[in-house]
Design a protein around this motif. Structure first.
Motif, short mmCIF file in Angstrom:
data_model
loop_
_atom_site.label_atom_id
_atom_site.label_comp_id
_atom_site.label_asym_id
_atom_site.label_seq_id
_atom_site.Cartn_x
_atom_site.Cartn_y
_atom_site.Cartn_z
N GLY A 111 45.21 44.62 102.99
CA GLY A 111 45.92 43.39 103.29
C GLY A 111 46.10 42.47 102.10
N CYS B 153 48.60 42.03 100.07
CA CYS B 153 49.92 41.40 99.93
C CYS B 153 49.96 40.04 100.61
CB CYS B 153 51.00 42.32 100.51
SG CYS B 153 52.65 41.64 100.46
N VAL B 154 49.59 40.02 101.91
CA VAL B 154 49.55 38.76 102.64
C VAL B 154 48.46 37.86 102.09
CG1 VAL B 154 49.26 37.72 104.93
CG2 VAL B 154 50.48 39.89 104.69
N PHE C 149 46.57 35.21 112.18
CA PHE C 149 46.21 36.61 111.99
C PHE C 149 45.10 37.03 112.95
CE2 PHE C 149 43.85 40.04 110.01
CZ PHE C 149 44.86 40.90 109.59
N TYR D 61 55.86 36.23 105.04
CA TYR D 61 54.54 36.84 105.19
C TYR D 61 54.12 37.01 106.64
CZ TYR D 61 54.21 36.07 100.20
OH TYR D 61 54.44 36.10 98.86
N VAL E 203 52.86 40.76 108.47
CA VAL E 203 51.65 41.05 109.25
C VAL E 203 51.82 42.35 110.03
CG1 VAL E 203 50.22 40.23 111.15
CG2 VAL E 203 50.95 38.65 109.39
N ASN F 148 50.59 45.00 107.90
CA ASN F 148 49.34 44.69 107.22
C ASN F 148 48.34 45.81 107.46
OD1 ASN F 148 46.74 43.55 106.54
ND2 ASN F 148 47.76 41.56 106.51
N CYS F 149 47.71 46.25 106.39
CA CYS F 149 46.76 47.37 106.49
C CYS F 149 45.58 47.03 107.40
CB CYS F 149 46.25 47.74 105.10
SG CYS F 149 47.54 48.20 103.94
#
Length: 322
Positions: A153, A155-156, A174, A235, A239, A242-243
């Motif tokens: 995660g 990036c976010v 999140f 962003y 999500v 998102n990993c």
């Protein structure tokens, strides 16, 4: 006056919760000569006696029969018996890891002590289930933080950690998304995919559920708090891929957690992401005012700070709670 009345009204609730927490891990003992017992680690059980049993009796592993409470026909062989310095504490050593989630029973032959027969005894040993749930929560939040220990995660994480207000908003959003999507994913996996042998569709199914959850949050946030929605920008849509939010349902599927354990893992993962965002945003706001060399300004110093946080969180590695 009203505040004191409210506090006094909540005291019985806290007392009941504390009592349930303690009773959940209490062992059942039928002989007053046995003071207490419990798991010392994954391969040993500790038993504390009221007095010192005879050394010849303690040294013989055949005097101890151990089995899982739900499977009494299969005995777990005791490899070694150690005695503590006080001669009253005994440690039963096993060759393989015990299943600490299950209750175990230790049956002991007649216990001789100082020329007296203290009688046979059995002892039920189990860990506190509430403590086990708490360990899942803390494990996902600190010990196995998905950002600082698994590096998911990012990036976010990097994109929304410039300001604390945005970081907290993204962390809360999140957490809501990950808890809802994880619980729905767990339900579908346990009652649809697994019974009908559709496990190979779990990744596609989980991504679809996350997409629906994010779209619902996107619509609600657009109406309720347009300023926060605008601050998230692209962003919030990220999500979906998102990993972390995909890793949690996959972890639940492989670990075979029940509903309560799945909820605690999802809540811990979301709380850990919120904590990581808040720490990173706090440091980046300070870095904006610091005398950072021009080459390191922006993303370079952000990644350096992330690496330092990851090193700090490595200090939680190997911690065991309950």
């Amino acid at each position: 006056m009203n505040a004191s009345i409210k506090r006094s009204a909540f005291r019985p609730v806290w007392l009941v919760l504390a009592l349930l927490f303690l009773l959940a891990g209490c062992e059942k003992i039928d002989n007053p000569f046995i003071k207490k017992g419990g798991f010392k680690d994954a391969r040993s059980i500790m038993i504390e006696f009221a007095g010192a049993p005879d050394a010849s009796w303690v040294s013989d592993p055949a005097n101890f029969k151990v089995f899982q409470k739900n499977n009494p026909d299969v005995l777990l062989p005791v490899r070694q018996v150690d005695v503590g310095p006080d001669k009253k504490t005994v440690f039963l050593k096993f060759g393989e890891d015990l299943d600490l989630k299950l209750a175990h029973t230790v049956s002991m032959a007649s216990i001789p002590s100082e020329g007296k027969d203290m009688g046979a005894s059995f002892l039920d040993v189990k860990k506190s289930y509430f403590g086990y749930l708490f360990s899942i929560l803390i494990g996902a939040m600190l010990i196995n933080n998905y950002v600082f220990t698994k590096y998911l995660g990012l990036c976010v994480f990097i994109g929304t950690s410039r300001k604390k207000s945005t970081a907290v908003g993204m962390g809360v959003t999140f957490t809501i998304v990950i808890v809802i999507s994880a619980m729905i994913s767990w339900f579908l996996y346990q009652f649809v995919l697994k019974p009908y042998r559709l496990d190979f569709l779990q990744v596609v199914t989980f991504i679809g559920l996350v997409s629906l959850t994010v779209q619902a949050v996107d619509t609600i946030l657009r109406k309720v708090n347009p300023a926060l929605f605008k601050a998230f920008g692209v962003y919030l849509v990220l999500v979906i891929a998102n990993c972390v939010i995909i890793a949690v349902p996959l972890t639940l599927a492989s670990a075979e957690y029940n509903a309560a354990e799945s909820f605690m893992l999802a809540l811990g993962a979301g709380g850990g992401f919120l904590l990581a965002l808040f720490l990173m945003a706090s440091s980046r706001e300070r870095l904006e005012l610091a005398n950072v060399p021009p080459t390191y300004r922006g993303l370079p110093i952000a990644f350096v700070a992330t690496g330092l946080f990851a090193l700090a969180f490595m200090g939680f590695s190997g911690m065991a709670i309950f």
